[in-house]
Scaffold this motif. Structure first.
Motif, PDB file in Angstrom:
ATOM      1  N   LEU A  87       0.813  -1.221   0.000  1.00  0.00           N
ATOM      2  CA  LEU A  87       0.000   0.000   0.000  1.00  0.00           C
ATOM      3  C   LEU A  87       0.843   1.266   0.000  1.00  0.00           C
ATOM      4  O   LEU A  87       0.381   2.319  -0.446  1.00  0.00           O
ATOM      5  CB  LEU A  87      -0.935   0.008   1.206  1.00  0.00           C
ATOM      6  N   LEU A  88       2.041   1.174   0.508  1.00  0.00           N
ATOM      7  CA  LEU A  88       2.908   2.349   0.583  1.00  0.00           C
ATOM      8  C   LEU A  88       3.235   2.864  -0.813  1.00  0.00           C
ATOM      9  O   LEU A  88       3.303   2.078  -1.756  1.00  0.00           O
ATOM     10  CB  LEU A  88       4.199   1.996   1.325  1.00  0.00           C
ATOM     11  N   PRO A  89       3.407   4.185  -1.004  1.00  0.00           N
ATOM     12  CA  PRO A  89       3.530   5.226   0.029  1.00  0.00           C
ATOM     13  C   PRO A  89       2.203   5.788   0.541  1.00  0.00           C
ATOM     14  O   PRO A  89       2.188   6.711   1.346  1.00  0.00           O
ATOM     15  CB  PRO A  89       4.321   6.309  -0.688  1.00  0.00           C
ATOM     16  N   LYS A  90       1.061   5.245   0.082  1.00  0.00           N
ATOM     17  CA  LYS A  90      -0.224   5.684   0.617  1.00  0.00           C
ATOM     18  C   LYS A  90      -0.326   5.239   2.074  1.00  0.00           C
ATOM     19  O   LYS A  90       0.114   4.139   2.430  1.00  0.00           O
ATOM     20  CB  LYS A  90      -1.380   5.115  -0.200  1.00  0.00           C
ATOM     21  N   ARG A  91      -0.945   6.060   2.916  1.00  0.00           N
ATOM     22  CA  ARG A  91      -0.859   5.794   4.364  1.00  0.00           C
ATOM     23  C   ARG A  91      -2.183   5.900   5.116  1.00  0.00           C
ATOM     24  O   ARG A  91      -2.243   5.527   6.288  1.00  0.00           O
ATOM     25  CB  ARG A  91       0.121   6.800   4.995  1.00  0.00           C
ATOM     26  N   ILE A  92      -3.226   6.474   4.499  1.00  0.00           N
ATOM     27  CA  ILE A  92      -4.466   6.746   5.238  1.00  0.00           C
ATOM     28  C   ILE A  92      -5.656   6.049   4.587  1.00  0.00           C
ATOM     29  O   ILE A  92      -5.909   6.215   3.391  1.00  0.00           O
ATOM     30  CB  ILE A  92      -4.767   8.256   5.311  1.00  0.00           C
ATOM     31  N   ILE A  93      -6.383   5.276   5.372  1.00  0.00           N
ATOM     32  CA  ILE A  93      -7.701   4.780   4.988  1.00  0.00           C
ATOM     33  C   ILE A  93      -8.696   5.740   5.623  1.00  0.00           C
ATOM     34  O   ILE A  93      -8.893   5.725   6.846  1.00  0.00           O
ATOM     35  CB  ILE A  93      -7.928   3.339   5.478  1.00  0.00           C
ATOM     36  N   CYS A  94      -9.276   6.618   4.827  1.00  0.00           N
ATOM     37  CA  CYS A  94     -10.166   7.660   5.351  1.00  0.00           C
ATOM     38  C   CYS A  94     -11.616   7.255   5.144  1.00  0.00           C
ATOM     39  O   CYS A  94     -12.096   7.169   4.008  1.00  0.00           O
ATOM     40  CB  CYS A  94      -9.889   9.000   4.673  1.00  0.00           C
ATOM     41  N   VAL A  95     -12.306   6.982   6.237  1.00  0.00           N
ATOM     42  CA  VAL A  95     -13.718   6.612   6.208  1.00  0.00           C
ATOM     43  C   VAL A  95     -14.534   7.872   6.470  1.00  0.00           C
ATOM     44  O   VAL A  95     -14.517   8.415   7.578  1.00  0.00           O
ATOM     45  CB  VAL A  95     -14.034   5.530   7.265  1.00  0.00           C
ATOM     46  N   TRP A  96     -15.236   8.341   5.456  1.00  0.00           N
ATOM     47  CA  TRP A  96     -16.028   9.569   5.561  1.00  0.00           C
ATOM     48  C   TRP A  96     -17.499   9.198   5.684  1.00  0.00           C
ATOM     49  O   TRP A  96     -18.062   8.547   4.811  1.00  0.00           O
ATOM     50  CB  TRP A  96     -15.758  10.469   4.360  1.00  0.00           C
ATOM     51  N   LYS A  97     -18.113   9.616   6.803  1.00  0.00           N
ATOM     52  CA  LYS A  97     -19.502   9.253   7.109  1.00  0.00           C
ATOM     53  C   LYS A  97     -20.371  10.508   7.219  1.00  0.00           C
ATOM     54  O   LYS A  97     -20.649  10.991   8.327  1.00  0.00           O
ATOM     55  CB  LYS A  97     -19.568   8.460   8.414  1.00  0.00           C
ATOM     56  N   PRO A  98     -20.813  11.053   6.081  1.00  0.00           N
ATOM     57  CA  PRO A  98     -21.725  12.201   6.131  1.00  0.00           C
ATOM     58  C   PRO A  98     -23.120  11.759   6.544  1.00  0.00           C
ATOM     59  O   PRO A  98     -23.462  10.573   6.436  1.00  0.00           O
ATOM     60  CB  PRO A  98     -21.715  12.703   4.683  1.00  0.00           C
ATOM     61  N   ARG A  99     -23.924  12.706   6.984  1.00  0.00           N
ATOM     62  CA  ARG A  99     -25.300  12.381   7.357  1.00  0.00           C
ATOM     63  C   ARG A  99     -26.237  12.483   6.152  1.00  0.00           C
ATOM     64  O   ARG A  99     -27.148  11.672   6.005  1.00  0.00           O
ATOM     65  CB  ARG A  99     -25.786  13.302   8.480  1.00  0.00           C
ATOM     66  N   LYS A 100     -26.040  13.475   5.295  1.00  0.00           N
ATOM     67  CA  LYS A 100     -26.947  13.687   4.165  1.00  0.00           C
ATOM     68  C   LYS A 100     -26.228  13.705   2.818  1.00  0.00           C
ATOM     69  O   LYS A 100     -26.825  13.389   1.795  1.00  0.00           O
ATOM     70  CB  LYS A 100     -27.733  14.990   4.345  1.00  0.00           C
TER      71      LYS A 100
END
Length: 318
Positions: free
Chosen positions: A183-196
């Motif tokens: 996976l490197l050099p990528k480092r962040i698994i960003c889980v984005w949980k909006p409401r709408k």
């Protein structure tokens, strides 16, 4: 008035009884499990220490924090004790080994916990980027959600991509079976949980809500939470076949009829039983399902407990 006093007396009895149940279980049970003796030499770089070419994403027991950005929430000594779940900054948490962050935002991008506010999410992003600039192989799961009762920040996904784009691991089921090195050099698994706002789609730089699941148990009773966590974990598939992260939270929560409403003494009822929980997972045959393990007021021993089990999995000792 009399009924209310009687109710409070019963609540105190229930809390005392449940604290004794866990204490007795700890006294009569082993807290040893594969990897329990392991201590990373450098918590800041514990993934590097385990060898990124050997560690698969689905082998990791991820040490996480609950309500991660609440170290300065509210007014000190006035409202802060009712909402503060961590005493360390985001950067300090990452240094001590935390690898899953739980961030709650409101419409103006400020961090919040219910109605109480603290600094802007910019502070969180800066802390994460500082940590990543000082390390080479540490992967972070960054969960950001719009807090209940609040509106989504406008164009927040664009803001996140502008700030973190170079580090983002794109949404892809195959990630779970890959090694850190792949996976490197990528480092962040960003889980984005909006409401709408629309949920992130496959291939997006962000991961949708279904990729980080949990079964929140809203209770101040420590044994109820401990047993409930075990029950919910037992219904999950093994990490080797899962295409999502599943979180267990080693926390207890102040509730309205609780005689104590400050976070620290309430969550303290379960805080010291993280290793016992992992050991019980082995006793009951659920250890292959444990993945994200979160806590309030994270400390070194909690991190070591998770890293130790990760080490045992990587070395084929589980």
């Amino acid at each position: 008035m009399g009924s209310q006093v009687s109710k409070q007396v019963e609540r105190r009895k229930a809390i005392k009884a449940e604290k004794k149940i866990l204490s007795d279980l700890k006294s009569s049970s082993e807290e040893e499990y594969p990897g329990s003796e392991y201590r990373p030499k450098d918590r800041k770089n514990w993934m590097l220490e385990l060898n990124p070419e050997k560690v698969r994403i689905n082998q990791i027991v991820w040490p996480g924090t609950h309500d991660s950005a609440t170290n300065k929430i509210g007014i000190p000594l006035v409202t802060r004790p009712f909402a503060q779940c961590q005493s360390l900054s985001i950067y300090q948490q990452l240094l001590c080994g935390t690898r899953v962050l739980d961030i709650r935002v409101q419409e103006d991008r400020r961090i919040c916990h219910g109605i109480l506010l603290t600094y802007s999410v910019d502070v969180v992003i800066a802390n994460v980027k500082k940590f990543l600039s000082e390390t080479q192989s540490e992967i972070v799961i960054l969960e950001i959600r719009t807090e209940f009762g609040h509106e989504d920040p406008p164009e927040f996904d664009k803001y996140l991509e502008e700030q973190l784009g170079e580090f983002l691991i794109h949404q892809d089921d195959s990630v779970f079976g890959k090694t850190i090195a792949e996976l490197l050099p990528k480092r962040i698994i960003c889980v984005w949980k909006p409401r709408k706002s629309p949920q992130p789609k496959p291939g997006s730089p962000f991961w949708s809500a279904g990729f980080l699941k949990d079964d929140w148990i809203n209770t101040d009773l420590p044994s109820t939470k401990f047993d409930g966590n075990l029950k919910h974990l037992s219904s999950q598939p093994p990490v080797s076949s899962r295409k999502f992260f599943y979180r267990v939270e080693n926390t207890a929560t102040p509730v309205a009829d609780n005689p104590v409403l400050c976070v620290k003494p309430v969550t303290g009822r379960i805080h010291g039983y993280a290793r016992l929980f992992i050991a019980q997972c082995f006793t009951k045959g659920y250890a292959d399902r444990l993945q994200v393990f979160s806590t309030d007021f994270i400390d070194d021993d909690f991190v070591d407990a998770c890293v130790g089990l990760t080490h045992a999995r990587v070395e084929g000792k589980t």
